[in-house]
Scaffold this active site. Structure first.
Site, mmCIF file in Angstrom:
data_model
loop_
_atom_site.group_PDB
_atom_site.id
_atom_site.type_symbol
_atom_site.label_atom_id
_atom_site.label_comp_id
_atom_site.label_asym_id
_atom_site.label_seq_id
_atom_site.Cartn_x
_atom_site.Cartn_y
_atom_site.Cartn_z
ATOM 1 C CB VAL A 18 9.217 31.092 -24.102
ATOM 2 C CG1 VAL A 18 8.004 30.725 -23.262
ATOM 3 C CG2 VAL A 18 8.964 32.363 -24.891
ATOM 4 C CG HIS B 281 13.766 36.134 -15.720
ATOM 5 N ND1 HIS B 281 13.428 37.101 -16.649
ATOM 6 C CD2 HIS B 281 12.715 35.275 -15.662
ATOM 7 C CE1 HIS B 281 12.220 36.835 -17.123
ATOM 8 N NE2 HIS B 281 11.769 35.743 -16.552
ATOM 9 C CB THR C 205 1.322 38.315 -23.715
ATOM 10 O OG1 THR C 205 0.017 38.494 -23.172
ATOM 11 C CG2 THR C 205 1.565 39.338 -24.804
ATOM 12 C CB THR D 40 1.386 31.458 -16.610
ATOM 13 O OG1 THR D 40 0.202 31.877 -17.295
ATOM 14 C CG2 THR D 40 1.027 31.134 -15.173
ATOM 15 C CG HIS E 135 0.651 32.991 16.709
ATOM 16 N ND1 HIS E 135 -0.707 32.898 16.878
ATOM 17 C CD2 HIS E 135 0.855 32.803 15.378
ATOM 18 C CE1 HIS E 135 -1.293 32.644 15.721
ATOM 19 N NE2 HIS E 135 -0.356 32.596 14.788
ATOM 20 C CD GLU E 136 4.440 33.534 13.468
ATOM 21 O OE1 GLU E 136 4.688 32.538 12.762
ATOM 22 O OE2 GLU E 136 3.462 34.273 13.256
#
Length: 643
Positions: free
Chosen positions: A173, A354, A218, A215, A436-437
């Site tokens: 964790v 991960h 569990t 988050t 626009h961008e």
């Protein structure tokens, strides 16, 4: 093969009954009164008659009389229906009188009531079927659990064995160091309760793990059980409530009884807000009686623990604000552990977890550092999704390993969605989206407090995005009025660019306008940043459960006027900036229409170095300077109540 007598005997009995009911020896043919009179009675072939159930007559023939009769040599008896016994007797007497049969030789008639076994079974078939279903449910139960309908009040909690089922430890964790430190006290108590008890200390009865979805609430609870080496009972809050009255309370009692048998152990109730909402709200029609009785039983069970029973209750929820106060008081859920989205250091640790199973040639620490900087605001579940998407993209292209480009593509996929290759823009629409961008990109490039630009694209993605600009924000929890103004100006850059270059506006700025309006209302009504309204806060304006405004009509009108003035100021500031940088917007838009995607290097070639230092820019390189070390440490500032 094993034969079960309990199954064979009922089948044998049923087969015998059906055989007797349909035996050929009892077969008879249906005839009419005219057939009976002309074929049997007039020819003197009838031996006797039997009236069955007062509505049918069975005809028995003399010995040898059935041979060849009515071309049915295998039929032994014949039957015909009658309306009533009196009418039948009268017609039979009249027929025998016409035939001149003396009274002493007339055909004997007897009366008999018979019950058809097959007909009786068919008549009671629905009842037997219902009884069979009840017996099946009582013995087997849903899902083969064996509890049956009589075990509906049993808890559905799943027990994880401490030796084999729980393999998650605290090392698995990442990104929640503070929460692990706080919950370690439960682990120490379950491992060595005597050290606490000899000093007179009592372990907290339970802890609420609250935080946004994904988050790791569990996962942290399971790691606590794995670290302590004790059984782990996991149940969802919705499993306590059923259509049967009293089932929820019964399941709560059974859950805690099982926990005491397996003590020391941990109970984890996921989504406890399903049964733990504040009582007395919305109960005018009795719809929440069952839920409230379940909550009452949970309160009793938690407060009934002795300090030496060594049972810890953990609960997870996304909405701690709706829980009942009695549930949150000391003695029940003593600890309230908030698990927020990880900061950049936490994301780096999560990426390291991960990335281990991912086959890649990249340097994992440097890759995790870079990806953590590219994913601000991501939760642990989002980080895992990015790693999985990167592996899927590499497999889709038949690659041997996952590269850094695959991870960047995965981040882009998670943020803005899949590329819509089937959505082809017309040249006019493509030009509008490009300008626009370009307005967003140039406005953010020359605003000091705007987030550094990473990529700008006019490739349609996701549900409705015709283009997007990806920025590299840092983990920041406090914003000043100048910082919020620059963010509003950057967001308005697309609409302002359309207005400057085309003299018209399109619907493409809808999402931008919603963001700007939300930021403006937050500054005026929530953060007290408006000088006219003063340092007043009226709470979160997005609270949909709030039916009345906490201010008067005059104050509401003042808030609307100040919000309109604030957005107008941002619009004018953005217009002045892009008008001065009109040539830069032109260059960016033209290159966008040509390449469709521009990265940071392209922007630097077009516009030069950004005039402001990007504090996180170095994190995207291969090395980190000592000045940037502070940005890799967890932030300890207190965040505002909402953002």
């Amino acid at each position: 093969m094993t034969i079960n007598p309990g199954t064979v005997l009922p089948l044998a009995f049923t087969s015998y009954v059906l055989y007797k009911a349909m035996s050929p020896s009892d077969m008879s043919r249906e005839i009419t009164w005219q057939d009976f009179r002309s074929t049997f009675l007039d020819r003197g072939l009838v031996d006797r008659l039997v009236v069955l159930n007062r509505n049918r007559v069975r005809v028995y023939l003399r010995q040898g009389g059935s041979s060849g009769t009515l071309n049915q040599p295998h039929v032994t008896t014949y039957t015909f229906s009658i309306g009533s016994v009196e009418a039948f007797e009268r017609k039979l007497d009249e027929a025998q009188s016409e035939l001149g049969i003396p009274g002493s030789e007339r055909i004997p008639v007897s009366y008999k009531d018979e019950v058809s076994v097959l007909g009786t079974l068919i008549h009671f078939a629905p009842t037997l079927l219902l009884v069979g279903v009840l017996i099946y449910m009582g013995r087997k139960g849903p899902g083969g659990s064996g509890s049956g309908i009589f075990g509906v009040g049993k808890s559905k909690a799943k027990l994880f064995n401490r030796e084999t089922d729980i393999s998650v430890k605290f090392k698995d964790v990442a990104g929640m160091d503070e929460a692990k430190t706080e919950i370690m006290e439960f682990v120490n108590f379950l491992k060595n309760p005597a050290a606490y008890q000899k000093l007179g200390a009592k372990i907290p009865k339970g802890a609420i793990l609250s935080g946004p979805p994904g988050t790791g609430k569990t996962l942290l609870a399971k790691a606590t059980a794995g670290e302590a080496g004790v059984p782990f009972l996991s149940v969802s809050g919705s499993e306590f409530v059923e259509m049967f009255v009293g089932v929820g309370a019964s399941r709560v009692r059974d859950l805690f009884a099982s926990a005491k048998k397996n003590a020391p152990c941990i109970i984890f109730v996921d989504e406890i807000d399903a049964i733990g909402k504040a009582r007395g709200k919305g109960n005018q029609f009795g719809g929440n009686d069952e839920r409230e009785s379940t909550l009452n039983q949970l309160l009793v069970e938690m407060d009934g623990f002795g300090s030496n029973e060594q049972v810890v209750v953990l609960a997870g929820t996304n909405r701690p604000d709706v829980l009942d106060d009695a549930l949150m008081r000391p003695g029940r859920f003593d600890r309230h552990i908030a698990i927020d989205r990880p900061d950049i250091k936490g994301r780096q640790d999560i990426f390291m977890v991960h990335l281990r199973p991912i086959k890649t040639d990249e340097d994992l620490p440097k890759l995790a550092q870079k990806l953590a900087a590219l994913t601000p605001g991501f939760s642990g579940a989002d980080v895992h999704n990015v790693c999985n998407e990167a592996a899927l993209i590499a497999a889709r292209h038949n690659q041997e390993t996952v590269t850094g480009a695959d991870f960047e593509a995965a981040i882009e996929r998670v943020i803005v969605g899949l590329e819509k290759k089937s959505k082809v823009l017309s040249p006019e629409e493509k030009k509008t989206v490009a300008y626009h961008e370009a307005g967003h990109a140039v406005a953010g490039w020359y605003l000091e407090h705007a987030d550094p630009l990473l990529k700008v694209s006019i490739i349609p993605r996701g549900v409705g995005a015709l283009g997007y600009a990806q920025y590299l924000p840092k983990d920041q929890y406090l914003y000043s009025t100048q910082q919020l103004m620059d963010r509003m100006c950057m967001t308005l850059g697309g609409r302002v660019s359309e207005h400057i270059f085309f003299g018209i506006v399109t619907t493409g700025a809808q999402d931008d306008l919603q963001k700007v309006t939300k930021m403006a209302y937050a500054q005026v009504a929530t953060y007290g940043m408006d000088p006219e309204l003063g340092p007043l806060s009226y709470g979160n304006q997005d609270n949909k459960e709030q039916f009345t405004k906490p201010y008067s009509e005059q104050t509401g009108q003042l808030i609307d006027n100040q919000v309109r003035a604030l957005i107008g100021t941002a619009f004018r500031k953005t217009t002045d900036l892009l008008t001065a940088k009109r040539a830069d917007v032109e260059k960016v838009a033209q290159l966008l229409m040509e390449k469709e995607v521009l990265n940071r290097a392209d922007m630097e070639r077009l516009l030069g170095k950004r005039p402001f230092q990007d504090k996180l820019h170095e994190l995207l390189g291969t090395e980190v300077t000592p000045q940037d070390e502070k940005y890799l440490k967890p932030t300890i500032e207190t965040p505002p109540s909402s953002s």
